[in-house]
Design an enzyme around this catalytic site. Structure first.
Site, PDB file in Angstrom:
ATOM      1  N   GLY A 139       3.722  -0.047  -3.071  1.00 58.22           N
ATOM      2  CA  GLY A 139       3.292   0.866  -2.112  1.00 58.22           C
ATOM      3  C   GLY A 139       3.208   2.216  -2.769  1.00 58.22           C
ATOM      4  N   HIS A 140       3.397   2.745  -3.979  1.00 62.31           N
ATOM      5  CA  HIS A 140       3.888   3.776  -4.701  1.00 62.31           C
ATOM      6  C   HIS A 140       2.918   3.710  -6.008  1.00 62.31           C
ATOM      7  CE1 HIS A 140       5.520   7.564  -6.176  1.00 62.31           C
ATOM      8  NE2 HIS A 140       5.742   7.662  -5.068  1.00 62.31           N
ATOM      9  N   PHE A 141       1.645   3.902  -6.202  1.00 69.52           N
ATOM     10  CA  PHE A 141       0.778   3.925  -5.204  1.00 69.52           C
ATOM     11  C   PHE A 141      -0.290   2.639  -5.655  1.00 69.52           C
ATOM     12  CE2 PHE A 141       1.976   8.296  -5.897  1.00 69.52           C
ATOM     13  CZ  PHE A 141       2.105   8.502  -4.396  1.00 69.52           C
TER      14      PHE A 141
ATOM     15  N   VAL B  23       2.826   4.610  -9.902  1.00 75.39           N
ATOM     16  CA  VAL B  23       3.835   5.588 -10.401  1.00 75.39           C
ATOM     17  C   VAL B  23       5.287   5.233  -9.803  1.00 75.39           C
ATOM     18  CG1 VAL B  23       4.219   7.856 -10.501  1.00 75.39           C
ATOM     19  CG2 VAL B  23       1.722   7.231 -10.469  1.00 75.39           C
TER      20      VAL B  23
END
Length: 145
Positions: free
Chosen positions: A46-48, A53
């Site tokens: 989810g990041h990203f 990252v």
């Protein structure tokens, strides 16, 4: 210090254990530890999704875990179920380089002062020679019921 020794010292487990190995430790002074960052880290979902990252807060957590290992070594204690090591503050946090899958984080943490159960550390996290994150960390060890 290998992962088996780290697991005896830190209560953290997957997915929040962020120290893979301790490279150097000087009791009462400093620690150098590493975290291998892989695409398999759960936070990358989810990041990203299109440009993974490592979240900056997890770089701070990795430094705090290294700091905890230094604190336990300095005090000559082995944590137990009644001892908890907490963040007490973070000052001057700066994020200078994104950390991506395939990077190896090197955490250099120095004990600046220890007084009345409060530890103050200076931490710098690097990827290669480039600084990724730096901050002053304050932590405390508490006994819980």
């Amino acid at each position: 210090m290998d992962i088996h020794q780290i697991l005896k010292q830190l209560p953290h487990r997957y997915p929040i254990l962020l120290v893979d190995r301790v490279l150097e430790i000087e009791k009462g002074k400093r620690i150098k530890a590493l975290k291998n960052v892989t695409m398999n880290e759960p936070f990358f979902m989810g990041h990203f999704p299109h440009h993974p990252v490592m979240p900056g807060v997890l770089m701070l957590e990795a430094m705090a875990q290294a700091a905890a290992l230094l604190a336990f070594e300095t005090l000559g204690v082995t944590p137990d179920d009644k001892t908890v090591y907490y963040f007490a503050g973070i000052d001057g946090a700066r994020f200078k380089r994104p950390v991506e899958p395939g990077d190896q984080l090197i955490m250099d943490v120095t004990l600046e002062r220890m007084k009345a159960g409060i530890f103050k550390f200076k931490g710098v996290t690097r990827v290669g020679e480039a600084i990724a994150c730096e901050a002053e960390l304050m932590c405390t060890m508490r006994t819980i019921a």
